[in-house]
Design a protein around this motif. Structure first.
Motif, PDB file in Angstrom:
ATOM      1  N   TYR A 121      -5.705  -4.701   2.916  1.00 41.62           N
ATOM      2  CA  TYR A 121      -6.482  -5.156   4.083  1.00 41.62           C
ATOM      3  C   TYR A 121      -7.167  -6.490   3.779  1.00 41.62           C
ATOM      4  O   TYR A 121      -7.104  -7.439   4.572  1.00 41.62           O
ATOM      5  CB  TYR A 121      -7.528  -4.103   4.486  1.00 41.62           C
ATOM      6  CG  TYR A 121      -8.646  -4.683   5.326  1.00 41.62           C
ATOM      7  CD1 TYR A 121      -8.430  -5.037   6.656  1.00 41.62           C
ATOM      8  CD2 TYR A 121      -9.905  -4.929   4.764  1.00 41.62           C
ATOM      9  CE1 TYR A 121      -9.434  -5.622   7.411  1.00 41.62           C
ATOM     10  CE2 TYR A 121     -10.920  -5.512   5.512  1.00 41.62           C
ATOM     11  CZ  TYR A 121     -10.684  -5.857   6.835  1.00 41.62           C
ATOM     12  OH  TYR A 121     -11.675  -6.450   7.579  1.00 41.62           O
ATOM     13  N   LEU A 137      -9.822   1.004   8.911  1.00 47.03           N
ATOM     14  CA  LEU A 137      -8.428   1.439   8.952  1.00 47.03           C
ATOM     15  C   LEU A 137      -8.463   2.848   8.365  1.00 47.03           C
ATOM     16  O   LEU A 137      -9.025   3.061   7.285  1.00 47.03           O
ATOM     17  CB  LEU A 137      -7.530   0.527   8.116  1.00 47.03           C
ATOM     18  CG  LEU A 137      -7.604  -0.980   8.428  1.00 47.03           C
ATOM     19  CD1 LEU A 137      -6.558  -1.750   7.629  1.00 47.03           C
ATOM     20  CD2 LEU A 137      -7.437  -1.250   9.920  1.00 47.03           C
ATOM     21  N   LEU A 175     -10.813  -6.404  12.267  1.00 39.89           N
ATOM     22  CA  LEU A 175      -9.376  -6.298  12.009  1.00 39.89           C
ATOM     23  C   LEU A 175      -8.847  -7.676  11.595  1.00 39.89           C
ATOM     24  O   LEU A 175      -9.438  -8.698  11.955  1.00 39.89           O
ATOM     25  CB  LEU A 175      -8.661  -5.849  13.296  1.00 39.89           C
ATOM     26  CG  LEU A 175      -8.395  -4.355  13.397  1.00 39.89           C
ATOM     27  CD1 LEU A 175      -9.650  -3.546  13.301  1.00 39.89           C
ATOM     28  CD2 LEU A 175      -7.686  -4.045  14.709  1.00 39.89           C
ATOM     29  N   ASN A 182      -2.137   0.076  12.612  1.00 41.33           N
ATOM     30  CA  ASN A 182      -2.973  -0.139  11.435  1.00 41.33           C
ATOM     31  C   ASN A 182      -4.278   0.634  11.457  1.00 41.33           C
ATOM     32  O   ASN A 182      -4.664   1.223  10.456  1.00 41.33           O
ATOM     33  CB  ASN A 182      -3.197  -1.636  11.226  1.00 41.33           C
ATOM     34  CG  ASN A 182      -1.984  -2.246  10.556  1.00 41.33           C
ATOM     35  OD1 ASN A 182      -1.782  -2.082   9.352  1.00 41.33           O
ATOM     36  ND2 ASN A 182      -1.138  -2.892  11.350  1.00 41.33           N
ATOM     37  N   GLN A 184      -3.238   4.312  11.380  1.00 45.03           N
ATOM     38  CA  GLN A 184      -2.290   4.646  10.300  1.00 45.03           C
ATOM     39  C   GLN A 184      -1.299   5.691  10.812  1.00 45.03           C
ATOM     40  O   GLN A 184      -1.073   6.726  10.190  1.00 45.03           O
ATOM     41  CB  GLN A 184      -3.053   5.146   9.059  1.00 45.03           C
ATOM     42  CG  GLN A 184      -3.877   4.063   8.400  1.00 45.03           C
ATOM     43  CD  GLN A 184      -3.001   3.016   7.704  1.00 45.03           C
ATOM     44  OE1 GLN A 184      -2.256   3.324   6.785  1.00 45.03           O
ATOM     45  NE2 GLN A 184      -3.069   1.778   8.166  1.00 45.03           N
ATOM     46  N   GLU A 210      -4.654  -9.286   3.742  1.00 42.61           N
ATOM     47  CA  GLU A 210      -4.176  -9.643   5.086  1.00 42.61           C
ATOM     48  C   GLU A 210      -5.281 -10.362   5.863  1.00 42.61           C
ATOM     49  O   GLU A 210      -5.016 -11.293   6.618  1.00 42.61           O
ATOM     50  CB  GLU A 210      -3.734  -8.391   5.868  1.00 42.61           C
ATOM     51  CG  GLU A 210      -2.466  -7.744   5.360  1.00 42.61           C
ATOM     52  CD  GLU A 210      -1.246  -8.650   5.451  1.00 42.61           C
ATOM     53  OE1 GLU A 210      -1.078  -9.315   6.492  1.00 42.61           O
ATOM     54  OE2 GLU A 210      -0.478  -8.701   4.478  1.00 42.61           O
ATOM     55  N   LYS A 222       2.413  -2.711   8.225  1.00 44.32           N
ATOM     56  CA  LYS A 222       1.339  -1.725   8.138  1.00 44.32           C
ATOM     57  C   LYS A 222       0.622  -1.883   6.800  1.00 44.32           C
ATOM     58  O   LYS A 222       1.249  -1.815   5.735  1.00 44.32           O
ATOM     59  CB  LYS A 222       1.954  -0.343   8.252  1.00 44.32           C
ATOM     60  CG  LYS A 222       0.960   0.751   8.394  1.00 44.32           C
ATOM     61  CD  LYS A 222       1.717   1.972   8.847  1.00 44.32           C
ATOM     62  CE  LYS A 222       0.928   3.222   8.694  1.00 44.32           C
ATOM     63  NZ  LYS A 222       1.798   4.378   8.842  1.00 44.32           N
ATOM     64  N   ILE A 223      -0.671  -2.042   6.897  1.00 42.71           N
ATOM     65  CA  ILE A 223      -1.504  -2.159   5.687  1.00 42.71           C
ATOM     66  C   ILE A 223      -1.695  -0.761   5.127  1.00 42.71           C
ATOM     67  O   ILE A 223      -1.901   0.187   5.871  1.00 42.71           O
ATOM     68  CB  ILE A 223      -2.873  -2.759   6.088  1.00 42.71           C
ATOM     69  CG1 ILE A 223      -2.680  -4.186   6.606  1.00 42.71           C
ATOM     70  CG2 ILE A 223      -3.860  -2.697   4.938  1.00 42.71           C
ATOM     71  CD1 ILE A 223      -3.874  -4.740   7.358  1.00 42.71           C
ATOM     72  N   SER A 224      -1.657  -0.634   3.780  1.00 42.04           N
ATOM     73  CA  SER A 224      -1.806   0.727   3.262  1.00 42.04           C
ATOM     74  C   SER A 224      -2.888   0.881   2.190  1.00 42.04           C
ATOM     75  O   SER A 224      -3.141   1.989   1.732  1.00 42.04           O
ATOM     76  CB  SER A 224      -0.469   1.242   2.731  1.00 42.04           C
ATOM     77  OG  SER A 224       0.012   0.335   1.787  1.00 42.04           O
ATOM     78  N   TYR A 270       0.093  -3.716  16.931  1.00 46.20           N
ATOM     79  CA  TYR A 270      -0.350  -3.937  15.544  1.00 46.20           C
ATOM     80  C   TYR A 270      -1.642  -3.166  15.254  1.00 46.20           C
ATOM     81  O   TYR A 270      -1.767  -2.498  14.227  1.00 46.20           O
ATOM     82  CB  TYR A 270      -0.567  -5.445  15.325  1.00 46.20           C
ATOM     83  CG  TYR A 270      -1.109  -5.778  13.958  1.00 46.20           C
ATOM     84  CD1 TYR A 270      -0.274  -5.801  12.848  1.00 46.20           C
ATOM     85  CD2 TYR A 270      -2.466  -6.057  13.776  1.00 46.20           C
ATOM     86  CE1 TYR A 270      -0.781  -6.092  11.581  1.00 46.20           C
ATOM     87  CE2 TYR A 270      -2.976  -6.351  12.516  1.00 46.20           C
ATOM     88  CZ  TYR A 270      -2.123  -6.364  11.431  1.00 46.20           C
ATOM     89  OH  TYR A 270      -2.625  -6.642  10.184  1.00 46.20           O
ATOM     90  N   SER A 271      -2.594  -3.248  16.182  1.00 49.08           N
ATOM     91  CA  SER A 271      -3.882  -2.585  15.940  1.00 49.08           C
ATOM     92  C   SER A 271      -3.707  -1.064  15.967  1.00 49.08           C
ATOM     93  O   SER A 271      -4.328  -0.341  15.180  1.00 49.08           O
ATOM     94  CB  SER A 271      -4.930  -3.031  16.961  1.00 49.08           C
ATOM     95  OG  SER A 271      -4.459  -2.814  18.280  1.00 49.08           O
TER      96      SER A 271
END
Ligand code: PRX
Length: 638
Positions: A11, A410, A425, A275, A278, A14, A4-6, A271-272
């Protein structure tokens, strides 16, 4: 755990990683799932002679990734909170353990009824938990589900059943939708008069409407599950085995069966989901779509359940029993994530802010939008009045064919801009091309939106007709997947979707091929020919405008009666969602010398923009233009 991108820098990092080495990027994410056997290669692809394979030779079952993989952590957590149409009826909570049991049990039922791996099963059901159980039970045994939106007509349903030769139909007796009590099984009965492939029909008892059960074919759901074991060993599926077919409209008359396969779709939707939204454990996610559309497949059923989320499934409509129902449900179930279509926002906006302000809405953290361009006014209203200025809006652009969200902020990470889907994404490589297929580089450009590299949940084929898939998506601009959408990239590199550039219109977030509606109208005995175009509609985004040339036999009938009868025909052939807002009777359609209808002119008249009709001198029949303008109640420019 799915990565998970935070942060925004996270972002960007990634995204760069996904460009530099897409296979390593997706391989790493896929490691977080449960595989019976790991893949040999992450990706094999060819956009010229279209073929894409992800996680080649991997073996798995998507339902094992929803249930077995997480069950020790999630057993007692609610998977589905079902909110009925009528608020006086109790909501139902189904935990992961209970859902697992229901899915296994129904998987056993399907097997007992002779459904085998690879068989197609049509699901024509309202928004009841059994719809999700049905989809997952199919996936469990390797049957391919084909969900058909329960608002489609008997003809649409039989066309879809026949196209993929479904063996079984799963349905309900009826459907409570707002004040309506819809006779669902009746539609199925009518459809099946023309479907020889169907051996069994399993019917959920929902409304207790009287239905006709055909002996030897029709079975009640509650009877067939009785006493059936609630454990089941999942079928081993190849990564590229078909998971489902979902029919969608295109530029030509016949809807096509978009095919999604198992592993890529699983990895990408999970995944989508995590992310973009959130999503955190304990959050309550509500997507208001119907399971009959891709949004319902990917973000009611598969994405959220793969991520161990709790979802709301709502049976009814936004305005029943009152126009504050959505907000009442948000408070009642403490919804944290609310994902809907701009058309719903615009419709609710028209009642003012009082119905919204009657409710606290303090549980909300993230708002989402999907299905059509969101206008700035609706975006602001959603942000200020529903989100109280505290909830980021994720405007998610994607398609039935893309399987999952392709461009979106995101939540809380990507700075938003009203009406912009913002940025792609990770793993998504958009490219803008002009009409000759030349790439438009840099910012401040506008053109056709294509994707130049595969992503895991992309369409694999159109069922039974791979050539059609190649021609529709991979031949307009060589070497790229063509989305059919126009797009602008602004000075900041942000993307704004401008709408379809082909003959597809988007009515209340529903895709409609103009040719499909024309075919329906043309099937009326009094019609010689017709042309259908879209026009801007305050609530629906686009409305349907039909120009109709009638046969001389129509002289004996009142025009208003003919209009009514045409609406009925369209409802019968496609479904009520395809009914034109305006039907204009004309004596001829403007045509070029080669006999092609000049839709540009018809669009301008429908949009009431006749100041800029352009050159009409090349028309075979320029005289009809004046008549059409006047018939539309407009003044011919001098
Ligand atoms: O034109 C785009 C529009 O909906 C089309 C895809 O429709 P469908 O396959 O039915 O899937 C809808 C739900 C994913 C696209 O080609 N569209 C979808 N989302 C957006 C959008 N247009 C603008 N902004 C969006 N967020």
């Amino acid at each position: 755990m799915i990565p998970k991108i935070s942060t925004l820098s996270g972002y960007l990092y990634e995204y760069q990683k996904s460009l530099a080495n897409p296979e390593a990027f997706w391989g790493n994410i896929a490691e977080n799932f449960y595989w019976r056997k790991k893949w040999d290669n992450v990706l094999e692809w060819d956009f010229d002679n279209y073929d894409t394979k992800w996680f080649v030779n991997g073996k798995l079952n998507i339902t094992e990734n929803i249930f077995e993989k997480n069950l020790f952590m999630l057993a007692d957590q609610p998977a589905i909170i079902w909110e009925p149409n009528d608020p006086s009826e109790a909501a139902i909570t189904i935990t992961y353990k209970e859902l697992f049991e229901k899915v296994c049990q129904f998987a056993n039922v399907l097997k007992a009824q002779g459904v085998q791996k690879g068989d197609r099963v049509a699901i024509y059901m309202p928004m009841i938990p059994e719809a999700a159980v049905a989809m997952l039970a199919c996936a469990r045994i390797g049957a391919i589900h084909s969900v058909v939106f329960a608002g489609f007509s008997a003809t649409s349903l039989s066309d879809r059943i026949n196209d993929s030769q479904c063996k079984v139909v799963l349905t309900s007796d009826g459907n409570f939708r707002g004040k309506k009590n819809i006779a669902v099984k009746k539609v199925v009965d009518e459809a099946l008069e023309n479907c020889s492939s169907v051996e069994k029909v399993i019917v959920v008892q929902r409304t207790h409407a009287e239905v006709n059960m055909k002996a030897g074919r029709d079975l009640w759901w509650h009877e067939v599950v009785e006493g059936v074991f609630t454990d089941n060993v999942a079928e081993e599926m190849d990564a590229e085995d078909m998971l489902f077919i979902l029919y969608t409209s295109g530029s030509t008359g016949k809807p096509k069966g978009v095919v999604h396969t198992t592993a890529g779709y699983m990895v990408y939707t999970a995944y989508s989901f995590i992310n973009v939204f959130q999503y955190n454990k304990g959050d309550i996610f509500w997507c208001t779509a119907d399971v009959g559309w891709i949004t319902g497949h990917s973000y009611i059923v598969y994405g959220p359940l793969l991520a161990g989320a709790t979802i709301i499934m709502y049976e009814g409509v936004p305005t029943y029993p009152d126009v504050d129902r959505f907000w009442e449900v948000v408070d009642k179930h403490q919804v944290t994530h609310f994902y809907t279509a701009p058309t719903a926002i615009r419709a609710l906006m028209s009642y003012g802010i009082e119905p919204v302000n009657k409710h606290k809405l303090t549980s909300l953290k993230v708002l989402g939008s999907v299905g059509e361009p969101i206008n700035e006014e609706a975006w602001q209203w959603y942000y200020l009045h529903v989100g109280k200025g505290n909830c980021p809006i994720v405007d998610t652009w994607w398609q039935t064919e893309t399987g999952g969200m392709m461009m979106s902020p995101l939540a809380g990470i990507t700075p938003t801009k009203p009406a912009y889907a913002t940025l792609p994404l990770p793993g998504v490589q958009p490219i803008i091309v002009d009409n000759d297929g030349k790439e438009l580089k840099g910012n401040n450009v506008e053109g056709n939106l294509c994707i130049k590299y595969p992503w895991p949940s992309m369409i694999r084929t159109t069922y039974g007709d791979h050539e059609r898939c190649k021609n529709t998506y991979f031949s307009t601009f060589k070497g790229y997947y063509f989305t059919g959408d126009g797009v602008k990239r602004d000075a900041d590199g942000y993307y704004r979707i401008l709408g379809r550039v082909d003959d597809v219109i988007n009515v209340s977030g529903h895709r409609m091929g103009t040719a499909e509606v024309e075919n329906a109208i043309n099937s009326h005995p009094l019609v010689i020919e017709s042309a259908v175009v879209g026009f801007p509609h305050e609530i629906k985004g686009q409305g349907i405008y039909a120009y109709v040339v009638l046969d001389s036999a129509s002289e004996n009938h009142e025009v208003d009666k003919i209009r009514q009868s045409l609406l009925l025909t369209v409802s019968k052939v496609i479904g009520p969602i395809a009914k034109p807002d305006t039907i204009q009777v004309v004596t001829g359609l403007p045509k070029t010398r080669s006999g092609k209808i000049m839709r540009r002119i018809l669009r301008k008249v429908a949009e009431k923009e006749i100041g800029s009709l352009g050159d009409t001198s090349t028309l075979l029949n320029p005289e009809v233009v004046e008549e059409i303008i006047e018939g539309a109640g407009l003044k011919v420019p001098s």
